[in-house]
Design a protein around this motif. Structure first.
Motif, PDB file in Angstrom:
ATOM      1  N   LEU B  92      -7.327   2.437  26.727  1.00  0.00           N
ATOM      2  CA  LEU B  92      -8.106   2.308  25.531  1.00  0.00           C
ATOM      3  C   LEU B  92      -7.517   1.541  24.575  1.00  0.00           C
ATOM      4  O   LEU B  92      -6.671   1.813  23.734  1.00  0.00           O
ATOM      5  N   ILE B  93      -7.587   0.208  24.828  1.00  0.00           N
ATOM      6  CA  ILE B  93      -6.894  -0.791  23.757  1.00  0.00           C
ATOM      7  C   ILE B  93      -7.677  -1.390  23.054  1.00  0.00           C
ATOM      8  O   ILE B  93      -9.062  -1.685  23.498  1.00  0.00           O
ATOM      9  N   PRO B  94      -7.538  -1.566  21.732  1.00  0.00           N
ATOM     10  CA  PRO B  94      -8.592  -2.212  20.605  1.00  0.00           C
ATOM     11  C   PRO B  94      -8.706  -3.474  21.143  1.00  0.00           C
ATOM     12  O   PRO B  94      -7.762  -4.238  21.655  1.00  0.00           O
ATOM     13  N   SER B  95     -10.018  -3.869  20.812  1.00  0.00           N
ATOM     14  CA  SER B  95     -10.127  -5.499  21.448  1.00  0.00           C
ATOM     15  C   SER B  95      -9.382  -6.426  20.582  1.00  0.00           C
ATOM     16  O   SER B  95      -8.944  -7.661  21.132  1.00  0.00           O
ATOM     17  N   ILE B 119     -11.091  -6.581  31.470  1.00  0.00           N
ATOM     18  CA  ILE B 119     -11.931  -6.756  30.471  1.00  0.00           C
ATOM     19  C   ILE B 119     -13.088  -5.612  30.627  1.00  0.00           C
ATOM     20  O   ILE B 119     -13.434  -4.781  29.656  1.00  0.00           O
ATOM     21  N   VAL B 123     -13.813  -1.921  28.381  1.00  0.00           N
ATOM     22  CA  VAL B 123     -15.048  -1.853  27.563  1.00  0.00           C
ATOM     23  C   VAL B 123     -15.995  -0.779  28.136  1.00  0.00           C
ATOM     24  O   VAL B 123     -16.386   0.145  27.257  1.00  0.00           O
ATOM     25  N   MET B 124     -16.016  -0.857  29.285  1.00  0.00           N
ATOM     26  CA  MET B 124     -17.340   0.147  29.987  1.00  0.00           C
ATOM     27  C   MET B 124     -16.979   1.262  30.427  1.00  0.00           C
ATOM     28  O   MET B 124     -17.641   2.298  30.483  1.00  0.00           O
TER      29      MET B 124
END
Lengths: 167, 164
Positions: B92-95, B119, B123-124
């Motif tokens: 869970l890496i911040p965008s 990517i 996110v999903m």
């Protein structure tokens, strides 16, 4: 707290202790990362729960049903999508909101679209992505993900209905 | 803290406090009830949140962006794509960090398919947020959503590899 959760918490604490004792650097790295996220959560959660509380008392079930429920059609999907793309923070705060929407009569497909848009199609995130990975990459991923989210929503609604899961 | 987060948080509070003021003005009893519900939800959310935070920290400690770059940089075969999808699902890496990382992967020789897989699952699919998702929406919902998202992410990545 449930027994299973207590076990997970205990395992987590043990894992941290183990790392801090035997892999100090990794342990500190983990602790720093966890601290950062904890700060973020503590900051965001009161605001979100306050909004949820206000939503609960002010928005009647009938309107959620009408705008996001069965028969809300394309408009319902569009609303769920818009709702999700608003710049509103990390995905984990969308889960309680999704639960509330389901409880208030929104259909599963729309709630999944809401979650999917929140996770993968947020506007500020898209801008960042375009900056680093280029417009064509970003637009292609955006369109394909939108289709995928729709498909996942309908599939999930079908499967959960078939399995008689209620919310 | 990152600007993105500050902005989102500010937006939430402007909305919440504005709404609260309006609510208080309209109906004090209802407002009291809303605050009570908010307090209860907070207590309900706390254990899940702590678990997510604990998991996120561990995984970010063990799988740092450097590790991911190391494994996916030059790798571009199907196994690389699959590994990218797994990394994306686990972390869970911040965008703010993930997009520069993805760009550096491309530069290091990773294929479009691999980067797209990373990517998209990032996110999903949320492995670390699963405990909270299960608490709020149930096991079946969570497994279905994440499972389907993983499958679709790989399909998306493959299509992107073909057309870009």
């Amino acid at each position: 707290m449930k027994k299973g959760n207590l076990m997970i918490m205990l395992l987590l604490v043990l894992a941290y202790l183990f790392l801090l004792l035997f892999q100090r650097e990794t342990g500190m790295q983990a602790l720093t990362a966890a601290g950062g996220y904890l700060k973020e959560m503590i900051l965001v959660i009161p605001g979100i729960t306050l909004l949820m509380g206000l939503f609960e008392v002010w928005i009647p079930k009938e309107s959620t049903q009408k705008y996001l429920g069965e028969g809300s059609g394309l408009k319902g999907f569009f609303l769920a999508f818009l709702f999700g793309t608003a710049p509103t923070g990390p995905l984990y705060i969308a889960f309680p909101i999704a639960r509330q929407l389901l409880a208030k009569g929104a259909r599963v497909a729309n709630v999944v679209v809401f979650l999917g848009a929140w996770a993968a199609l947020k506007i500020p995130q898209i801008l960042m992505e375009a900056k680093f990975l280029g417009m064509s990459f970003t637009l292609t991923r955006f369109s394909l993900t939108l289709l995928a989210v729709l498909a996942i929503g309908y599939l999930m609604e079908r499967i959960l209905k078939y399995r008689k899961v209620t919310f | 803290m990152k600007g993105e987060v500050v902005l989102a948080t500010a937006a939430i509070y402007v909305l919440a406090l504005g709404f609260l003021g309006y609510s208080f003005f309209k109906d004090k009893e209802k407002t009291k009830k809303a605050i009570k519900i908010a307090g209860k939800s907070m207590v309900r959310l706390l254990p899940g949140m702590l678990m997510v935070v604990g998991l996120v920290g561990l995984i970010l400690g063990l799988i740092s962006p450097e590790t991911i770059g190391h494994y996916l940089g030059a790798e571009s075969g199907p196994s690389g794509t699959f590994l990218a999808a797994i990394f994306g699902a686990l972390t869970l890496i911040p965008s703010m960090l993930s997009f520069p990382l993805a760009a550096s992967l491309l530069e290091a020789g990773a294929s479009i398919t691999t980067v797209a897989a990373f990517i998209t699952t990032l996110v999903m699919v949320g492995f670390v947020t699963a405990p909270m998702e299960i608490r709020e929406l149930g096991k079946e919902f969570t497994i279905l959503r994440n499972g389907l998202a993983f499958i679709f992410a790989i399909i998306i990545a493959l299509i992107m590899g073909v057309i870009l």
